[in-house]
Design a protein around this motif. Structure first.
Motif, mmCIF file in Angstrom:
data_model
loop_
_atom_site.group_PDB
_atom_site.id
_atom_site.type_symbol
_atom_site.label_atom_id
_atom_site.label_comp_id
_atom_site.label_asym_id
_atom_site.label_seq_id
_atom_site.Cartn_x
_atom_site.Cartn_y
_atom_site.Cartn_z
ATOM 1 N N SER A 143 0.821 -1.212 0.000
ATOM 2 C CA SER A 143 0.000 0.000 0.000
ATOM 3 C C SER A 143 0.858 1.267 0.000
ATOM 4 N N ARG A 146 2.563 1.783 -3.404
ATOM 5 C CA ARG A 146 1.648 2.242 -4.443
ATOM 6 C C ARG A 146 1.268 3.709 -4.241
ATOM 7 N N ARG A 147 1.149 4.135 -2.986
ATOM 8 C CA ARG A 147 0.867 5.553 -2.734
ATOM 9 C C ARG A 147 2.041 6.428 -3.171
ATOM 10 N N ARG A 148 3.248 5.938 -2.939
ATOM 11 C CA ARG A 148 4.432 6.744 -3.233
ATOM 12 C C ARG A 148 4.746 6.798 -4.721
ATOM 13 N N ASP A 179 -1.768 -5.432 -1.193
ATOM 14 C CA ASP A 179 -2.080 -4.038 -0.864
ATOM 15 C C ASP A 179 -3.102 -4.072 0.267
ATOM 16 N N SER A 181 -4.385 -1.813 1.968
ATOM 17 C CA SER A 181 -5.391 -0.760 1.997
ATOM 18 C C SER A 181 -6.647 -1.176 1.244
#
Length: 227
Positions: A143, A146-148, A179, A181
């Motif tokens: 997670s 992937r956000r970064r 992931d 999230s």
């Protein structure tokens, strides 16, 4: 009447062994384990030990959702305090009362670079201290990565997964990339499969048989991303 009862008991045990040997599905796998615990009114317990990571609230929620979907709605999910980077040599898994866990998992962030001296040492310590009776695996949370970097950077994602997979393969520890999230049905199925492989590995070690090899790079990751 003692002899007939003894004979009936012996016949029943023989029939049970014959049916177990011929039954095409393993009653020891994660899915059937959850059904058996539900039927007995029991709740399994999963211990998760994060390493060098801060868990966001949605990550913790996703972890609970995933584990209860895979292991049964009554599963008690215990998330231990995160072990600080560099403290792997001093790590000790605290003993707890009650039945042994149905799973013990290390939790790593994919944002970290896999290091044998730190992440590897922690995973080895956790596997050793959990005991041969408990399936042990590694969850690698995607997670934060992937956000970064965004979901479009497939090359960077694949390279990071391969590095983690290689390290954990060398240690003989199954892993799941997910992931947390937004874990989905694919992640639930992949987790059950990873737990089954870890359980088979633990059983092989207990009985002195050759432990099954961990899956090749990307085997769990492709199904377990949840996206």
């Amino acid at each position: 009447m003692v002899l007939p009862r003894a004979l009936l008991a012996a016949l029943a045990r023989r029939t049970e062994r014959r049916l177990s040997a011929s039954f095409p599905l393993s009653l020891d796998d994660a899915y059937f384990g959850s059904l058996l615990r539900a039927g007995r009114g029991e709740s399994g317990r999963a211990r998760i030990v994060p390493y060098s990571t801060h868990l966001e609230p949605e990550t913790v929620d996703g972890l609970h959702t995933l584990l209860r979907a895979a292991l049964g709605a009554g599963t008690e999910v215990v998330v231990e305090p995160s072990v600080a980077y560099g403290d792997e040599d001093a790590f000790e898994l605290e003993a707890t009362a009650g039945p042994q866990p149905v799973l013990c998992a290390a939790l790593f962030p994919l944002t970290a670079t896999a290091e044998r001296e730190s992440h590897g040492a922690f995973a080895r310590a956790l596997a050793h201290q959990s005991g041969a009776q408990v399936p042990v695996l590694a969850l690698v949370d995607e997670s934060g990565f992937r956000r970064r970097f965004g979901g479009a950077d497939a090359e960077r994602l694949g390279a990071r997964r391969r590095a983690w997979q290689q390290l954990l393969d060398e240690l003989g520890i199954d892993c799941l990339f997910v992931d947390l999230s937004q874990p989905g049905p694919a992640a639930e199925q992949a987790l059950r499969q990873a737990i089954d492989r870890a359980g088979a590995r633990a059983a092989a070690i207990r009985t002195g048989r050759d432990a099954p090899r961990a899956p090749g790079p990307g085997t769990a990751g492709a199904a377990g991303a949840g996206a």
